[in-house]
Write an enzyme that holds these catalytic residues in place. Structure first.
Site, mmCIF file in Angstrom:
data_model
loop_
_atom_site.group_PDB
_atom_site.id
_atom_site.type_symbol
_atom_site.label_atom_id
_atom_site.label_comp_id
_atom_site.label_asym_id
_atom_site.label_seq_id
_atom_site.Cartn_x
_atom_site.Cartn_y
_atom_site.Cartn_z
ATOM 1 N N ARG A 1 0.850 -1.187 0.000
ATOM 2 C CA ARG A 1 0.000 0.000 0.000
ATOM 3 C C ARG A 1 0.889 1.243 0.000
ATOM 4 O O ARG A 1 1.770 1.370 0.856
ATOM 5 C CB ARG A 1 -0.894 -0.021 1.258
ATOM 6 C CG ARG A 1 -1.696 1.237 1.412
ATOM 7 C CD ARG A 1 -2.586 1.258 2.650
ATOM 8 N NE ARG A 1 -3.125 2.601 2.741
ATOM 9 C CZ ARG A 1 -3.286 3.287 3.857
ATOM 10 N NH1 ARG A 1 -3.019 2.751 5.031
ATOM 11 N NH2 ARG A 1 -3.744 4.520 3.817
ATOM 12 N N HIS B 1 -3.138 11.039 1.205
ATOM 13 C CA HIS B 1 -2.550 10.772 2.528
ATOM 14 C C HIS B 1 -1.908 12.083 3.003
ATOM 15 O O HIS B 1 -0.682 12.213 3.056
ATOM 16 C CB HIS B 1 -1.542 9.621 2.423
ATOM 17 C CG HIS B 1 -1.264 8.923 3.724
ATOM 18 N ND1 HIS B 1 -1.410 7.559 3.899
ATOM 19 C CD2 HIS B 1 -0.845 9.397 4.917
ATOM 20 C CE1 HIS B 1 -1.075 7.228 5.140
ATOM 21 N NE2 HIS B 1 -0.727 8.333 5.785
ATOM 22 N N GLU C 1 -7.502 8.152 6.662
ATOM 23 C CA GLU C 1 -7.819 8.801 7.937
ATOM 24 C C GLU C 1 -8.398 10.212 7.802
ATOM 25 O O GLU C 1 -7.784 11.195 8.270
ATOM 26 C CB GLU C 1 -6.577 8.824 8.829
ATOM 27 C CG GLU C 1 -5.986 7.444 9.053
ATOM 28 C CD GLU C 1 -4.881 7.405 10.116
ATOM 29 O OE1 GLU C 1 -4.370 8.471 10.476
ATOM 30 O OE2 GLU C 1 -4.566 6.307 10.597
ATOM 31 N N ASN D 1 -7.189 1.334 10.277
ATOM 32 C CA ASN D 1 -5.866 1.568 10.845
ATOM 33 C C ASN D 1 -6.020 1.504 12.359
ATOM 34 O O ASN D 1 -6.774 2.287 12.937
ATOM 35 C CB ASN D 1 -5.339 2.960 10.470
ATOM 36 C CG ASN D 1 -5.149 3.141 8.967
ATOM 37 O OD1 ASN D 1 -5.261 2.177 8.205
ATOM 38 N ND2 ASN D 1 -4.853 4.358 8.549
ATOM 39 N N TYR E 1 -3.940 1.371 16.061
ATOM 40 C CA TYR E 1 -2.702 1.476 16.832
ATOM 41 C C TYR E 1 -2.921 1.267 18.322
ATOM 42 O O TYR E 1 -2.137 0.634 18.994
ATOM 43 C CB TYR E 1 -2.034 2.844 16.601
ATOM 44 C CG TYR E 1 -1.489 2.957 15.209
ATOM 45 C CD1 TYR E 1 -0.226 2.462 14.905
ATOM 46 C CD2 TYR E 1 -2.252 3.495 14.175
ATOM 47 C CE1 TYR E 1 0.278 2.512 13.614
ATOM 48 C CE2 TYR E 1 -1.756 3.558 12.878
ATOM 49 C CZ TYR E 1 -0.492 3.063 12.606
ATOM 50 O OH TYR E 1 -0.005 3.108 11.330
HETATM 51 C C1 FCB Z 1 -1.298 6.919 10.949
HETATM 52 C C2 FCB Z 1 -0.953 7.527 9.605
HETATM 53 C C3 FCB Z 1 0.406 7.156 9.094
HETATM 54 C C4 FCB Z 1 1.429 7.073 10.199
HETATM 55 C C5 FCB Z 1 0.920 6.241 11.343
HETATM 56 C C6 FCB Z 1 1.898 6.060 12.465
HETATM 57 O O1 FCB Z 1 -2.207 7.708 11.604
HETATM 58 O O2 FCB Z 1 -1.874 7.118 8.641
HETATM 59 O O3 FCB Z 1 0.758 8.071 8.107
HETATM 60 O O4 FCB Z 1 1.781 8.332 10.600
HETATM 61 O O5 FCB Z 1 -0.258 6.797 11.834
#
Ligand code: FCB
Length: 465
Positions: free
Chosen positions: A80, A124, A169, A296, A298
Protein backbone atom coordinates in the site's frame (compact mmCIF):
# COMPACT_ATOMS: atom_id res chain seq x y z
CA UNK A 1 -4.55 -23.77 15.69
CA UNK A 2 -3.06 -26.75 13.88
CA UNK A 3 -0.94 -29.57 15.20
CA UNK A 4 2.18 -27.82 13.91
CA UNK A 5 1.50 -24.88 16.22
CA UNK A 6 0.62 -22.47 13.42
CA UNK A 7 -2.50 -20.35 13.25
CA UNK A 8 -3.31 -20.42 9.55
CA UNK A 9 -4.87 -17.43 7.82
CA UNK A 10 -7.44 -17.77 5.01
CA UNK A 11 -6.17 -18.66 1.55
CA UNK A 12 -5.35 -15.55 -0.47
CA UNK A 13 -4.90 -13.44 2.67
CA UNK A 14 -3.25 -10.13 1.83
CA UNK A 15 0.05 -9.62 3.63
CA UNK A 16 1.79 -6.35 3.14
CA UNK A 17 3.16 -3.08 4.35
CA UNK A 18 1.89 0.47 4.04
CA UNK A 19 3.64 3.76 3.35
CA UNK A 20 2.68 7.23 2.19
CA UNK A 21 4.21 9.54 -0.39
CA UNK A 22 5.29 12.45 1.76
CA UNK A 23 6.70 10.20 4.46
CA UNK A 24 9.12 8.29 2.20
CA UNK A 25 9.55 9.76 -1.27
CA UNK A 26 11.62 12.90 -0.87
CA UNK A 27 12.23 14.58 -4.27
CA UNK A 28 9.92 17.27 -3.02
CA UNK A 29 10.46 19.64 -5.92
CA UNK A 30 11.56 17.33 -8.73
CA UNK A 31 10.09 16.45 -12.11
CA UNK A 32 7.44 19.13 -11.99
CA UNK A 33 6.01 18.29 -8.57
CA UNK A 34 4.06 21.15 -7.01
CA UNK A 35 4.24 22.20 -3.37
CA UNK A 36 1.99 20.43 -0.86
CA UNK A 37 0.70 21.74 2.44
CA UNK A 38 3.16 19.43 4.18
CA UNK A 39 6.07 21.03 2.31
CA UNK A 40 4.88 24.41 3.51
CA UNK A 41 4.07 23.33 7.05
CA UNK A 42 7.28 21.40 7.69
CA UNK A 43 9.30 24.39 6.52
CA UNK A 44 7.68 26.61 9.14
CA UNK A 45 9.61 27.08 12.36
CA UNK A 46 8.55 24.93 15.29
CA UNK A 47 6.03 22.72 13.52
CA UNK A 48 8.02 19.48 13.44
CA UNK A 49 10.51 17.83 15.79
CA UNK A 50 13.99 19.23 15.14
CA UNK A 51 12.66 21.08 12.12
CA UNK A 52 12.40 17.86 10.11
CA UNK A 53 10.93 18.01 6.60
CA UNK A 54 10.13 15.46 3.91
CA UNK A 55 12.48 17.08 1.39
CA UNK A 56 14.51 13.88 1.16
CA UNK A 57 12.76 11.55 3.64
CA UNK A 58 13.79 7.96 2.84
CA UNK A 59 14.64 9.02 -0.73
CA UNK A 60 12.28 6.36 -2.05
CA UNK A 61 11.71 8.34 -5.26
CA UNK A 62 15.31 7.68 -6.26
CA UNK A 63 15.58 4.24 -4.73
CA UNK A 64 12.53 2.63 -6.21
CA UNK A 65 14.25 -0.45 -7.58
CA UNK A 66 16.11 -1.11 -4.32
CA UNK A 67 12.87 -0.81 -2.37
CA UNK A 68 11.04 -3.12 -4.76
CA UNK A 69 13.83 -5.59 -4.22
CA UNK A 70 13.35 -5.40 -0.46
CA UNK A 71 9.60 -5.95 -0.83
CA UNK A 72 10.23 -9.03 -2.90
CA UNK A 73 12.78 -10.25 -0.41
CA UNK A 74 10.21 -9.91 2.37
CA UNK A 75 7.73 -11.90 0.31
CA UNK A 76 4.99 -9.27 0.49
CA UNK A 77 1.96 -10.01 -1.67
CA UNK A 78 0.50 -6.51 -1.19
CA UNK A 79 1.99 -3.04 -0.98
CA UNK A 80 0.00 0.00 0.00
CA UNK A 81 1.42 3.37 -1.04
CA UNK A 82 -0.03 6.79 -1.63
CA UNK A 83 0.09 9.05 -4.64
CA UNK A 84 1.21 12.61 -4.13
CA UNK A 85 -1.57 14.73 -5.61
CA UNK A 86 0.79 17.68 -6.31
CA UNK A 87 3.06 15.35 -8.28
CA UNK A 88 0.19 14.58 -10.62
CA UNK A 89 -1.33 18.06 -10.68
CA UNK A 90 1.24 20.58 -9.51
CA UNK A 91 -1.54 23.13 -9.07
CA UNK A 92 -4.06 20.58 -7.80
CA UNK A 93 -6.22 20.84 -10.93
CA UNK A 94 -5.93 21.73 -14.59
CA UNK A 95 -2.74 20.64 -16.28
CA UNK A 96 -1.53 17.06 -15.59
CA UNK A 97 2.16 16.52 -14.91
CA UNK A 98 3.04 13.38 -16.90
CA UNK A 99 6.44 12.98 -15.22
CA UNK A 100 4.74 12.73 -11.82
CA UNK A 101 2.31 10.09 -12.97
CA UNK A 102 5.11 8.20 -14.67
CA UNK A 103 6.75 7.52 -11.31
CA UNK A 104 3.64 5.69 -10.07
CA UNK A 105 3.33 3.92 -13.38
CA UNK A 106 6.82 2.48 -12.85
CA UNK A 107 6.02 1.62 -9.26
CA UNK A 108 2.85 -0.27 -10.20
CA UNK A 109 4.64 -2.18 -12.96
CA UNK A 110 7.51 -2.98 -10.63
CA UNK A 111 5.11 -4.36 -8.03
CA UNK A 112 3.28 -6.52 -10.53
CA UNK A 113 6.55 -7.91 -11.89
CA UNK A 114 7.27 -9.03 -8.34
CA UNK A 115 3.79 -10.49 -7.83
CA UNK A 116 2.82 -7.80 -5.35
CA UNK A 117 -0.70 -6.34 -5.52
CA UNK A 118 -0.69 -2.55 -5.65
CA UNK A 119 -2.99 -0.84 -3.17
CA UNK A 120 -3.16 2.85 -4.02
CA UNK A 121 -4.14 5.55 -1.54
CA UNK A 122 -5.18 8.71 -3.34
CA UNK A 123 -4.90 11.08 -0.42
CA UNK A 124 -2.55 10.77 2.53
CA UNK A 125 -2.42 14.31 3.96
CA UNK A 126 -0.52 16.14 1.18
CA UNK A 127 -2.97 18.60 -0.36
CA UNK A 128 -1.57 20.72 -3.19
CA UNK A 129 -0.71 24.11 -1.71
CA UNK A 130 -2.44 25.79 -4.66
CA UNK A 131 -5.74 24.30 -3.45
CA UNK A 132 -5.07 25.31 0.10
CA UNK A 133 -4.71 28.84 -1.21
CA UNK A 134 -8.31 28.49 -2.39
CA UNK A 135 -9.46 27.53 1.10
CA UNK A 136 -8.30 23.90 1.17
CA UNK A 137 -10.78 21.27 2.31
CA UNK A 138 -13.02 23.95 3.78
CA UNK A 139 -13.86 24.83 0.18
CA UNK A 140 -16.43 22.43 -1.27
CA UNK A 141 -14.89 22.89 -4.71
CA UNK A 142 -11.82 20.97 -3.56
CA UNK A 143 -14.00 17.85 -3.23
CA UNK A 144 -14.75 18.17 -6.96
CA UNK A 145 -11.08 18.62 -7.77
CA UNK A 146 -10.38 15.45 -5.82
CA UNK A 147 -12.87 13.60 -8.00
CA UNK A 148 -11.10 14.93 -11.12
CA UNK A 149 -7.74 13.85 -9.77
CA UNK A 150 -9.15 10.38 -9.02
CA UNK A 151 -10.40 10.20 -12.62
CA UNK A 152 -6.99 10.99 -13.99
CA UNK A 153 -5.13 8.50 -11.83
CA UNK A 154 -7.68 5.73 -12.42
CA UNK A 155 -7.49 6.41 -16.15
CA UNK A 156 -3.74 5.89 -16.06
CA UNK A 157 -3.42 3.05 -13.56
CA UNK A 158 -6.88 1.49 -13.53
CA UNK A 159 -5.83 -1.35 -15.81
CA UNK A 160 -3.42 -2.67 -13.16
CA UNK A 161 -4.32 -1.48 -9.67
CA UNK A 162 -6.12 -4.14 -7.63
CA UNK A 163 -7.09 -2.02 -4.60
CA UNK A 164 -7.94 1.65 -4.24
CA UNK A 165 -8.19 3.68 -1.06
CA UNK A 166 -9.69 7.11 -1.54
CA UNK A 167 -8.67 8.72 1.74
CA UNK A 168 -6.36 7.86 4.56
CA UNK A 169 -7.82 8.80 7.94
CA UNK A 170 -10.18 11.66 7.08
CA UNK A 171 -10.70 12.18 10.81
CA UNK A 172 -7.00 12.92 11.31
CA UNK A 173 -6.91 15.21 8.28
CA UNK A 174 -9.83 17.20 9.66
CA UNK A 175 -9.07 17.26 13.39
CA UNK A 176 -5.28 17.37 13.48
CA UNK A 177 -5.11 19.60 10.42
CA UNK A 178 -7.95 22.01 11.18
CA UNK A 179 -8.74 21.70 14.89
CA UNK A 180 -5.64 20.96 16.98
CA UNK A 181 -3.34 22.31 14.26
CA UNK A 182 -0.65 19.67 14.92
CA UNK A 183 -0.73 18.69 11.25
CA UNK A 184 -0.73 20.74 8.07
CA UNK A 185 -2.24 23.18 7.38
CA UNK A 186 -2.08 23.96 11.12
CA UNK A 187 -5.50 25.57 11.51
CA UNK A 188 -7.31 25.64 14.87
CA UNK A 189 -10.99 26.04 14.17
CA UNK A 190 -13.60 23.45 15.23
CA UNK A 191 -16.18 24.66 12.73
CA UNK A 192 -13.67 24.29 9.92
CA UNK A 193 -12.72 20.80 11.15
CA UNK A 194 -16.33 19.59 10.91
CA UNK A 195 -16.85 21.19 7.52
CA UNK A 196 -13.63 19.57 6.33
CA UNK A 197 -14.80 16.16 7.60
CA UNK A 198 -17.89 16.48 5.47
CA UNK A 199 -16.02 17.62 2.37
CA UNK A 200 -13.50 14.81 2.72
CA UNK A 201 -16.28 12.24 2.91
CA UNK A 202 -18.07 13.84 -0.01
CA UNK A 203 -14.87 13.78 -2.04
CA UNK A 204 -14.52 10.10 -1.14
CA UNK A 205 -17.90 9.46 -2.75
CA UNK A 206 -16.91 11.41 -5.88
CA UNK A 207 -13.68 9.43 -6.10
CA UNK A 208 -15.49 6.09 -5.79
CA UNK A 209 -17.66 7.06 -8.75
CA UNK A 210 -14.66 8.33 -10.71
CA UNK A 211 -12.61 5.18 -10.18
CA UNK A 212 -15.53 2.89 -11.02
CA UNK A 213 -16.11 4.73 -14.27
CA UNK A 214 -12.46 4.65 -15.30
CA UNK A 215 -11.03 1.34 -14.28
CA UNK A 216 -10.55 -1.37 -16.85
CA UNK A 217 -10.22 -4.23 -14.41
CA UNK A 218 -12.42 -4.71 -11.38
CA UNK A 219 -10.19 -3.29 -8.69
CA UNK A 220 -11.67 -3.05 -5.22
CA UNK A 221 -12.37 0.35 -3.69
CA UNK A 222 -12.37 1.38 -0.05
CA UNK A 223 -11.35 4.01 2.46
CA UNK A 224 -8.96 3.77 5.43
CA UNK A 225 -10.25 5.04 8.76
CA UNK A 226 -8.34 5.51 12.00
CA UNK A 227 -10.61 3.80 14.46
CA UNK A 228 -10.08 3.24 18.12
CA UNK A 229 -12.25 1.28 20.51
CA UNK A 230 -13.33 3.50 23.40
CA UNK A 231 -13.58 1.96 26.87
CA UNK A 232 -14.96 3.57 30.01
CA UNK A 233 -12.43 4.13 32.80
CA UNK A 234 -14.77 2.40 35.26
CA UNK A 235 -18.13 0.67 35.41
CA UNK A 236 -19.77 3.88 36.60
CA UNK A 237 -22.67 5.06 34.49
CA UNK A 238 -21.02 8.49 34.05
CA UNK A 239 -17.90 6.94 32.56
CA UNK A 240 -19.94 4.63 30.35
CA UNK A 241 -21.85 7.58 28.96
CA UNK A 242 -18.67 9.60 28.46
CA UNK A 243 -17.17 6.72 26.46
CA UNK A 244 -20.24 6.67 24.22
CA UNK A 245 -19.99 10.41 23.63
CA UNK A 246 -16.34 10.20 22.62
CA UNK A 247 -17.14 7.21 20.40
CA UNK A 248 -19.64 9.32 18.46
CA UNK A 249 -16.91 11.80 17.61
CA UNK A 250 -14.01 9.43 17.16
CA UNK A 251 -15.63 6.54 15.30
CA UNK A 252 -19.26 7.08 14.37
CA UNK A 253 -18.67 10.51 12.80
CA UNK A 254 -17.11 8.76 9.79
CA UNK A 255 -18.60 5.25 9.98
CA UNK A 256 -22.25 6.31 10.13
CA UNK A 257 -22.35 8.47 7.00
CA UNK A 258 -20.29 5.94 5.04
CA UNK A 259 -22.35 2.89 5.99
CA UNK A 260 -25.71 4.30 7.06
CA UNK A 261 -25.94 7.45 5.00
CA UNK A 262 -26.50 9.67 8.06
CA UNK A 263 -24.41 11.53 10.60
CA UNK A 264 -24.97 10.40 14.21
CA UNK A 265 -28.01 12.24 15.56
CA UNK A 266 -26.66 12.44 19.13
CA UNK A 267 -23.44 14.00 17.88
CA UNK A 268 -25.25 16.53 15.72
CA UNK A 269 -27.36 17.60 18.67
CA UNK A 270 -24.37 17.89 20.92
CA UNK A 271 -22.49 20.04 18.43
CA UNK A 272 -25.48 22.19 17.53
CA UNK A 273 -24.46 25.13 15.35
CA UNK A 274 -20.92 23.87 15.04
CA UNK A 275 -22.17 21.06 12.81
CA UNK A 276 -22.32 22.01 9.13
CA UNK A 277 -25.61 21.93 7.28
CA UNK A 278 -25.48 19.02 4.90
CA UNK A 279 -27.54 18.65 1.71
CA UNK A 280 -29.22 15.19 1.83
CA UNK A 281 -27.91 14.33 -1.67
CA UNK A 282 -24.38 14.50 -0.26
CA UNK A 283 -25.11 11.60 2.06
CA UNK A 284 -26.16 9.47 -0.90
CA UNK A 285 -22.82 10.17 -2.54
CA UNK A 286 -20.91 9.48 0.68
CA UNK A 287 -22.66 6.16 1.29
CA UNK A 288 -22.05 4.79 -2.22
CA UNK A 289 -21.28 1.12 -1.45
CA UNK A 290 -17.60 0.26 -1.22
CA UNK A 291 -15.83 -3.08 -1.56
CA UNK A 292 -13.84 -2.97 1.64
CA UNK A 293 -13.24 -0.92 4.74
CA UNK A 294 -9.63 -0.23 5.67
CA UNK A 295 -8.99 -0.01 9.39
CA UNK A 296 -5.87 1.57 10.84
CA UNK A 297 -5.42 0.44 14.42
CA UNK A 298 -2.70 1.48 16.83
CA UNK A 299 -4.23 1.80 20.28
CA UNK A 300 -7.41 2.16 22.31
CA UNK A 301 -8.80 5.03 24.33
CA UNK A 302 -9.95 4.83 27.92
CA UNK A 303 -12.26 7.68 28.83
CA UNK A 304 -13.56 9.06 32.10
CA UNK A 305 -16.35 11.51 32.59
CA UNK A 306 -15.34 15.11 33.24
CA UNK A 307 -18.25 17.56 33.52
CA UNK A 308 -15.89 20.48 32.93
CA UNK A 309 -14.76 19.33 29.53
CA UNK A 310 -16.66 21.28 26.86
CA UNK A 311 -19.40 19.53 24.90
CA UNK A 312 -18.20 15.97 25.41
CA UNK A 313 -17.71 15.94 29.19
CA UNK A 314 -15.17 13.19 28.84
CA UNK A 315 -11.38 13.01 28.77
CA UNK A 316 -8.86 10.33 27.84
CA UNK A 317 -6.90 8.70 30.65
CA UNK A 318 -3.56 6.91 30.65
CA UNK A 319 -4.35 3.51 32.09
CA UNK A 320 -1.56 1.81 33.96
CA UNK A 321 -0.67 -1.86 33.93
CA UNK A 322 0.08 -2.24 30.23
CA UNK A 323 3.16 -1.63 28.14
CA UNK A 324 3.48 1.70 26.31
CA UNK A 325 5.30 2.44 23.07
CA UNK A 326 6.88 5.82 22.32
CA UNK A 327 3.46 7.12 21.30
CA UNK A 328 0.65 5.02 22.73
CA UNK A 329 -0.52 2.33 25.12
CA UNK A 330 -0.09 -1.15 23.67
CA UNK A 331 -3.42 -2.95 23.74
CA UNK A 332 -3.69 -5.91 21.32
CA UNK A 333 -7.13 -6.95 22.53
CA UNK A 334 -8.41 -3.62 21.15
CA UNK A 335 -8.04 -4.74 17.54
CA UNK A 336 -10.23 -7.77 18.21
CA UNK A 337 -12.89 -5.66 19.92
CA UNK A 338 -12.76 -3.09 17.13
CA UNK A 339 -13.00 -5.58 14.26
CA UNK A 340 -15.90 -7.40 15.95
CA UNK A 341 -17.75 -4.18 16.69
CA UNK A 342 -17.34 -2.69 13.21
CA UNK A 343 -18.47 -5.96 11.68
CA UNK A 344 -21.55 -6.35 13.85
CA UNK A 345 -22.60 -2.68 13.65
CA UNK A 346 -21.83 -1.88 10.01
CA UNK A 347 -21.31 -5.11 8.06
CA UNK A 348 -18.77 -3.81 5.53
CA UNK A 349 -18.37 -6.12 2.51
CA UNK A 350 -14.87 -6.90 3.73
CA UNK A 351 -12.26 -5.46 6.10
CA UNK A 352 -8.56 -4.99 5.59
CA UNK A 353 -6.26 -3.93 8.41
CA UNK A 354 -4.57 -1.20 6.38
CA UNK A 355 -2.18 -0.11 9.15
CA UNK A 356 -0.90 -1.59 12.37
CA UNK A 357 2.53 -1.02 13.83
CA UNK A 358 4.54 0.45 16.66
CA UNK A 359 7.24 3.04 17.33
CA UNK A 360 9.90 1.58 19.60
CA UNK A 361 13.51 2.68 19.80
CA UNK A 362 15.74 0.48 17.68
CA UNK A 363 19.03 0.68 15.82
CA UNK A 364 21.90 -1.21 14.30
CA UNK A 365 23.83 -3.44 16.64
CA UNK A 366 27.56 -3.97 16.21
CA UNK A 367 26.92 -6.79 13.74
CA UNK A 368 24.52 -4.55 11.79
CA UNK A 369 21.47 -6.47 12.90
CA UNK A 370 18.41 -4.65 14.23
CA UNK A 371 16.95 -6.64 17.12
CA UNK A 372 13.57 -4.98 17.42
CA UNK A 373 11.97 -7.66 19.55
CA UNK A 374 9.35 -5.38 21.03
CA UNK A 375 8.01 -4.73 17.53
CA UNK A 376 7.86 -8.47 16.83
CA UNK A 377 5.92 -9.01 20.02
CA UNK A 378 3.55 -6.13 19.23
CA UNK A 379 2.83 -7.43 15.74
CA UNK A 380 2.51 -11.02 16.84
CA UNK A 381 0.13 -10.16 19.67
CA UNK A 382 -2.04 -8.06 17.35
CA UNK A 383 -2.07 -10.69 14.65
CA UNK A 384 -3.28 -13.25 17.17
CA UNK A 385 -6.22 -10.98 17.88
CA UNK A 386 -6.90 -10.53 14.16
CA UNK A 387 -6.83 -14.30 13.82
CA UNK A 388 -9.33 -14.60 16.65
CA UNK A 389 -11.67 -12.17 14.89
CA UNK A 390 -11.40 -14.22 11.69
CA UNK A 391 -12.25 -17.37 13.66
CA UNK A 392 -15.37 -15.50 14.81
CA UNK A 393 -16.34 -14.98 11.14
CA UNK A 394 -15.28 -11.34 10.82
CA UNK A 395 -14.30 -11.06 7.12
CA UNK A 396 -10.77 -9.73 7.46
CA UNK A 397 -9.01 -10.10 4.12
CA UNK A 398 -5.59 -8.66 4.84
CA UNK A 399 -3.12 -7.21 7.28
CA UNK A 400 -0.63 -4.47 6.42
CA UNK A 401 2.15 -3.38 8.72
CA UNK A 402 2.86 0.29 9.12
CA UNK A 403 5.48 0.64 7.78
CA UNK A 404 7.86 -0.79 5.19
CA UNK A 405 10.58 1.75 5.96
CA UNK A 406 11.43 4.05 8.84
CA UNK A 407 10.09 7.40 7.68
CA UNK A 408 8.99 10.96 8.35
CA UNK A 409 6.44 10.64 11.15
CA UNK A 410 4.67 13.96 10.52
CA UNK A 411 5.07 16.43 13.39
CA UNK A 412 7.35 13.97 15.17
CA UNK A 413 9.81 13.98 12.28
CA UNK A 414 12.39 11.20 12.21
CA UNK A 415 12.29 10.52 15.94
CA UNK A 416 9.78 7.69 15.60
CA UNK A 417 10.76 4.55 13.76
CA UNK A 418 7.94 2.32 12.55
CA UNK A 419 9.70 0.37 9.77
CA UNK A 420 10.26 -3.33 9.24
CA UNK A 421 13.30 -1.95 7.45
CA UNK A 422 15.76 0.33 9.18
CA UNK A 423 16.80 3.49 7.34
CA UNK A 424 19.97 5.35 8.19
CA UNK A 425 18.79 8.87 7.47
CA UNK A 426 22.36 10.10 6.87
CA UNK A 427 23.27 7.60 4.18
CA UNK A 428 19.74 6.35 3.34
CA UNK A 429 21.09 2.83 3.64
CA UNK A 430 18.42 0.19 4.36
CA UNK A 431 18.64 -2.85 6.59
CA UNK A 432 15.87 -5.35 7.15
CA UNK A 433 15.14 -5.53 10.88
CA UNK A 434 14.52 -8.76 12.76
CA UNK A 435 10.81 -7.86 12.66
CA UNK A 436 11.06 -7.88 8.85
CA UNK A 437 12.51 -11.37 8.88
CA UNK A 438 9.85 -12.46 11.33
CA UNK A 439 7.09 -11.06 9.10
CA UNK A 440 8.65 -12.77 6.08
CA UNK A 441 8.27 -16.07 7.88
CA UNK A 442 4.64 -15.36 8.77
CA UNK A 443 3.90 -14.58 5.12
CA UNK A 444 5.73 -17.66 3.86
CA UNK A 445 3.70 -19.84 6.26
CA UNK A 446 0.49 -17.88 5.72
CA UNK A 447 0.31 -18.46 9.43
CA UNK A 448 1.43 -17.24 12.78
CA UNK A 449 3.43 -19.19 15.28
CA UNK A 450 1.68 -19.42 18.60
CA UNK A 451 4.91 -19.12 20.51
CA UNK A 452 7.33 -16.42 19.54
CA UNK A 453 10.78 -17.33 18.29
CA UNK A 454 14.10 -16.30 19.82
CA UNK A 455 14.70 -14.47 22.11
CA UNK A 456 11.26 -15.26 23.47
CA UNK A 457 11.93 -18.93 22.93
CA UNK A 458 15.56 -19.86 23.39
CA UNK A 459 15.33 -22.88 21.05
CA UNK A 460 15.09 -20.75 17.93
CA UNK A 461 18.49 -19.76 16.51
CA UNK A 462 17.34 -16.38 15.24
CA UNK A 463 16.42 -14.85 11.94
CA UNK A 464 17.78 -15.37 8.50
CA UNK A 465 20.36 -12.74 7.77
C1 FCB B 1 -1.30 6.92 10.95
C2 FCB B 1 -0.95 7.53 9.61
C3 FCB B 1 0.41 7.16 9.09
C4 FCB B 1 1.43 7.07 10.20
C5 FCB B 1 0.92 6.24 11.34
C6 FCB B 1 1.90 6.06 12.47
O1 FCB B 1 -2.21 7.71 11.60
O2 FCB B 1 -1.87 7.12 8.64
O3 FCB B 1 0.76 8.07 8.11
O4 FCB B 1 1.78 8.33 10.60
O5 FCB B 1 -0.26 6.80 11.83
Amino acid sequence: MNADGLMYFPKGFMWGTATSAYQIEGAWSEDGKGVSIWDTFSHMTGKTARGATGEIAADHYHRLSEDLHIMRDLGLNTYRFSISWPRVFSEGAGQVNPAGLAFYDRLVDGLLENHIQPMVTLYHYDLPQALHNQGGWVNRKVAQYFGDYAHEVAHKLGDRVTHWITHNEPWVVAFLGYFTGQHAPGIQDPVAALQVTHHLLLSHGYAVEAIRSEQRQPGKIGIALNLSPIYPASENEEDLQAALRIDSLQNRLTLDPLFRGAYPEDLKQRLGDLFPSVPPEDLKVISTPIDFLGINYYTRQVVRSDPDFPLFQGVPTMPSGNEYSQMWEIYPRGIYDLLSRVWSDYHPASIIVTENGVPVPDGLDFDERVRDYRRIRYLSDHLQEVYRAIQDQVPVGGYLVWSLLDNFEWALGYDMRFGLVYVDFETKKRKIKDSGYWFKQVIANNGLQKSLPYPFNKEDPGFGN
